[in-house]
Scaffold this motif. Structure first.
Motif, PDB file in Angstrom:
ATOM      1  N   ILE A 182      -8.257  -8.940  10.702  1.00 50.47           N
ATOM      2  CA  ILE A 182      -9.430  -8.075  10.881  1.00 50.47           C
ATOM      3  C   ILE A 182      -9.021  -6.783  11.590  1.00 50.47           C
ATOM      4  O   ILE A 182      -9.443  -5.684  11.216  1.00 50.47           O
ATOM      5  CB  ILE A 182     -10.522  -8.814  11.676  1.00 50.47           C
ATOM      6  CG1 ILE A 182     -10.979 -10.074  10.916  1.00 50.47           C
ATOM      7  CG2 ILE A 182     -11.721  -7.892  11.930  1.00 50.47           C
ATOM      8  CD1 ILE A 182     -11.906 -10.973  11.722  1.00 50.47           C
ATOM      9  N   ALA A 183      -8.170  -6.916  12.618  1.00 53.23           N
ATOM     10  CA  ALA A 183      -7.713  -5.729  13.348  1.00 53.23           C
ATOM     11  C   ALA A 183      -6.885  -4.800  12.454  1.00 53.23           C
ATOM     12  O   ALA A 183      -7.040  -3.572  12.514  1.00 53.23           O
ATOM     13  CB  ALA A 183      -6.894  -6.154  14.569  1.00 53.23           C
ATOM     14  N   PHE A 184      -6.014  -5.355  11.604  1.00 47.15           N
ATOM     15  CA  PHE A 184      -5.212  -4.526  10.703  1.00 47.15           C
ATOM     16  C   PHE A 184      -6.104  -3.758   9.729  1.00 47.15           C
ATOM     17  O   PHE A 184      -5.802  -2.612   9.365  1.00 47.15           O
ATOM     18  CB  PHE A 184      -4.199  -5.384   9.939  1.00 47.15           C
ATOM     19  CG  PHE A 184      -2.886  -5.531  10.650  1.00 47.15           C
ATOM     20  CD1 PHE A 184      -1.993  -4.470  10.709  1.00 47.15           C
ATOM     21  CD2 PHE A 184      -2.547  -6.722  11.271  1.00 47.15           C
ATOM     22  CE1 PHE A 184      -0.780  -4.599  11.368  1.00 47.15           C
ATOM     23  CE2 PHE A 184      -1.342  -6.865  11.936  1.00 47.15           C
ATOM     24  CZ  PHE A 184      -0.453  -5.801  11.994  1.00 47.15           C
ATOM     25  N   SER A 185      -7.206  -4.379   9.304  1.00 45.69           N
ATOM     26  CA  SER A 185      -8.117  -3.647   8.410  1.00 45.69           C
ATOM     27  C   SER A 185      -8.713  -2.446   9.136  1.00 45.69           C
ATOM     28  O   SER A 185      -8.919  -1.387   8.538  1.00 45.69           O
ATOM     29  CB  SER A 185      -9.219  -4.578   7.899  1.00 45.69           C
ATOM     30  OG  SER A 185     -10.148  -4.908   8.925  1.00 45.69           O
ATOM     31  N   GLY A 186      -9.007  -2.600  10.437  1.00 44.18           N
ATOM     32  CA  GLY A 186      -9.506  -1.471  11.209  1.00 44.18           C
ATOM     33  C   GLY A 186      -8.492  -0.347  11.295  1.00 44.18           C
ATOM     34  O   GLY A 186      -8.845   0.838  11.172  1.00 44.18           O
ATOM     35  N   VAL A 187      -7.214  -0.690  11.505  1.00 44.50           N
ATOM     36  CA  VAL A 187      -6.157   0.328  11.548  1.00 44.50           C
ATOM     37  C   VAL A 187      -6.077   1.067  10.208  1.00 44.50           C
ATOM     38  O   VAL A 187      -5.914   2.294  10.159  1.00 44.50           O
ATOM     39  CB  VAL A 187      -4.793  -0.313  11.896  1.00 44.50           C
ATOM     40  CG1 VAL A 187      -3.677   0.723  11.830  1.00 44.50           C
ATOM     41  CG2 VAL A 187      -4.842  -0.946  13.277  1.00 44.50           C
ATOM     42  N   ALA A 188      -6.206   0.313   9.108  1.00 43.10           N
ATOM     43  CA  ALA A 188      -6.173   0.942   7.781  1.00 43.10           C
ATOM     44  C   ALA A 188      -7.269   1.986   7.648  1.00 43.10           C
ATOM     45  O   ALA A 188      -7.058   3.067   7.082  1.00 43.10           O
ATOM     46  CB  ALA A 188      -6.321  -0.128   6.697  1.00 43.10           C
ATOM     47  N   TRP A 189      -8.449   1.692   8.198  1.00 45.70           N
ATOM     48  CA  TRP A 189      -9.560   2.637   8.067  1.00 45.70           C
ATOM     49  C   TRP A 189      -9.440   3.805   9.032  1.00 45.70           C
ATOM     50  O   TRP A 189      -9.982   4.878   8.765  1.00 45.70           O
ATOM     51  CB  TRP A 189     -10.889   1.898   8.223  1.00 45.70           C
ATOM     52  CG  TRP A 189     -11.286   1.298   6.915  1.00 45.70           C
ATOM     53  CD1 TRP A 189     -10.733   0.200   6.313  1.00 45.70           C
ATOM     54  CD2 TRP A 189     -12.264   1.796   6.008  1.00 45.70           C
ATOM     55  NE1 TRP A 189     -11.326  -0.020   5.100  1.00 45.70           N
ATOM     56  CE2 TRP A 189     -12.268   0.931   4.883  1.00 45.70           C
ATOM     57  CE3 TRP A 189     -13.139   2.861   6.046  1.00 45.70           C
ATOM     58  CZ2 TRP A 189     -13.114   1.140   3.806  1.00 45.70           C
ATOM     59  CZ3 TRP A 189     -13.996   3.064   4.978  1.00 45.70           C
ATOM     60  CH2 TRP A 189     -13.977   2.201   3.865  1.00 45.70           C
ATOM     61  N   VAL A 190      -8.757   3.613  10.147  1.00 40.70           N
ATOM     62  CA  VAL A 190      -8.468   4.767  11.007  1.00 40.70           C
ATOM     63  C   VAL A 190      -7.592   5.758  10.250  1.00 40.70           C
ATOM     64  O   VAL A 190      -7.824   6.983  10.283  1.00 40.70           O
ATOM     65  CB  VAL A 190      -7.765   4.309  12.301  1.00 40.70           C
ATOM     66  CG1 VAL A 190      -7.203   5.514  13.064  1.00 40.70           C
ATOM     67  CG2 VAL A 190      -8.739   3.544  13.207  1.00 40.70           C
TER      68      VAL A 190
END
Length: 541
Positions: free
Chosen positions: A406-414
């Motif tokens: 879930i955290a990696f998906s957030g980094v992708a969207w940053v």
């Protein structure tokens, strides 16, 4: 061939069941057909005559809304397909009939490219057909094995997952080319032809399948135990009142929508159509019903076996885990909508020596990176990453992997938001930069999606595993619901003025918003995971 669930087919322990190739072939063609139409849907809608009634600046937003409404249907209808198969028709007949509906939906897309009602009818039929067979094909594969050849099942499931990504890869790569070169009738017609072939292949194996008959109603099922817990007499009715509050809220949501649609109820949000209202109603029933059941669950003991009651408790705990993954799905499914629209604003790097200009000419084709990377990352994680983490003293448990995903998906969207800032600033941005957010999002997918199925299977008792699969598909439904609610929010003047005050474009603001959404979900997931009581419900050999 139809046999009781307890009978053992006379298959050699060294031979793969002869019917397996029919199911694998069906899945490969079906996945190509689904991803072939899905991955060009937003690109087609945003520039089609179907949305010509809207101002040009609003068409991309409406295309996203249509897409995510469609995704909601795809992941809602597994409830219907699973119920019909388990209670009435069995898996084979249910898959076959829903596949024919699926074919009809594809035909509508190809025939009604300029007719809004006809095209949307096709999307509904595809959502119904695809969703209806979604929970059945994997379990139908499992039905073909017994104790004499179960050691071959893992190889088949590996092949099954591989063929899904194989079909998705080529569909994502090729269908945008057909849309650009030959138009929507051909681009949507080819997936339709593949779905017809998939149905025909599945039908060819009809005389060789092992068909486990539908089960009778289980008196100790999840819903029966929950109902007993809520209605059983006892001191205090807090759980019952909470559950009834959820049902009342759901009824109010549906009534509000109905009154707005019929008599123009003034205070009802204009953007809250039937899909949003119905999904919110379903969420209220699940959330408040689950809390209420948990509060009074022990009252079901005596009426139902302890194993059934404990099984319901396990399902309720897993539902919290699933609920915390819904923000991930709101980010993941937008790769086929928001990221495609962003890619259309970027420059194709034809001057780069390594860029395959002869093949990749549309932003929608970037979605082919996802299945290609999945096929690479799964063996990399299992053979390299996880063993390396264990050697360093860090145990990559299922819950840790999911929280990290879930955290990696957030980094992708940053990163996607940063790219949008450059685009909004007028700088030419190469489409090649999207490789990075696609890679991070896919890494997150492997950590969340593949792990969640393993986690859910190990945590749910045998009798509750079907219920868990249905709820897992609903996680994607609610992921798309968050997207629809966000789209509804940005139509509000107060929200748009707030976004304008930040100095960011609407697209950039929403990308950073969804990134923050994922980070909050990852933090909440980590907190819940620390006190989650792990179980081991694999069946004994």
């Amino acid at each position: 061939m139809t046999i009781p669930a307890t009978a053992a087919p006379a298959e050699s322990s060294n031979r793969l069941p002869r019917q397996i190739p029919y199911i694998i072939g069906n899945e490969g063609c079906e996945r190509f057909s689904f991803y072939g139409m899905r991955n060009i849907l937003v690109q087609f809608l945003a520039s089609s005559a179907l949305l010509a009634y809207l101002p040009e600046g609003e068409r991309a937003g409406m295309a996203k809304e249509v897409f995510h409404t469609f995704v909601i249907g795809v992941y809602f209808f597994p409830l219907l397909g699973g119920w019909l198969a388990d209670r009435f028709f069995g898996k084979y007949r249910t898959v076959l009939w829903f596949s024919l509906i699926y074919c009809a939906g594809h035909a509508c897309l190809a025939l009604f490219e300029n007719n809004r009602n006809g095209f949307y009818t096709g999307l509904f039929l595809i959502a119904l057909g695809s969703g209806g067979i979604k929970p059945l094909v994997v379990s139908f594969v499992g039905d073909q094995f017994d104790q004499t050849n179960k050691h071959l099942a893992r190889k088949v499931f590996d092949g099954f997952y591989w063929i899904i990504n194989f079909g998705s890869f080529f569909a994502s790569l090729l269908m945008p080319i057909f849309l650009r070169e030959y138009g929507p009738a051909v681009a949507f017609g080819i997936p339709g032809a593949l779905m017809f072939i998939a149905t025909f292949i599945f039908w060819l194996g009809r005389k060789q399948y092992i068909n486990v008959p539908p089960a009778a109603s289980d008196p100790n099922s999840f819903l029966h135990v929950a109902r007993t817990a809520l209605l059983a007499p006892g001191q205090g009715r807090g759980g019952f009142l909470v559950a009834m509050g959820g049902f009342a809220l759901a009824a109010g949501l549906l009534l509000g929508w109905a009154l707005h649609a019929t008599v123009g109820l003034s205070w009802w949000p204009e953007s809250f159509g039937f899909v949003i209202s119905a999904c919110l109603a379903l969420g209220a029933v699940i959330a408040f019903g689950g809390i209420g059941t948990s509060m009074q669950l022990d009252r079901a003991r005596g009426t139902h076996p302890d194993a059934a009651v404990d099984g319901v408790r396990a399902v309720l705990r897993i539902l919290i885990v699933f609920a915390l993954t819904t923000p991930f799905w709101s980010l993941f499914d937008q790769k086929a909508s928001t990221w495609v629209l962003q890619g259309n604003q970027m420059a194709m790097p034809h001057d780069a020596w390594w860029w395959p200009s002869w093949l990749v000419r549309d932003a929608a084709q970037m979605q082919a990176l996802n299945p290609a990377l999945v096929m690479l990352l799964i063996p990399f994680n299992n053979l390299v990453l996880y063993p390396a983490l264990k050697r360093m003293g860090f145990e990559p448990t299922a819950l840790r992997r999911m929280g990290a995903g879930i955290a990696f998906s957030g980094v992708a969207w940053v990163i996607a938001g940063a790219l949008q800032l450059y685009i909004d600033g007028g700088d030419p941005v190469s489409l090649a930069w999207q490789i990075l957010p696609y890679a991070l999002l896919t890494f997150g997918e492997v950590l969340v999606s593949a792990t969640a199925l393993e986690f859910a299977y190990s945590q749910a008792p045998q009798a509750m595993k079907g219920v868990i699969m249905a709820f897992w598909y609903l996680a994607s439904t609610f992921g798309s619901l968050w997207v629809l609610l966000t789209n509804a929010g940005v139509r509000n003047e107060y929200v748009t003025s707030h976004i304008g005050a930040t100095g960011l474009s609407e697209n950039a603001f929403l990308m950073f918003f969804f990134a923050g959404f994922a980070f909050v979900a990852a933090a909440a997931f980590a907190l819940y995971a620390r006190r989650y009581p792990m179980q081991d419900n694999y069946r004994h050999a």
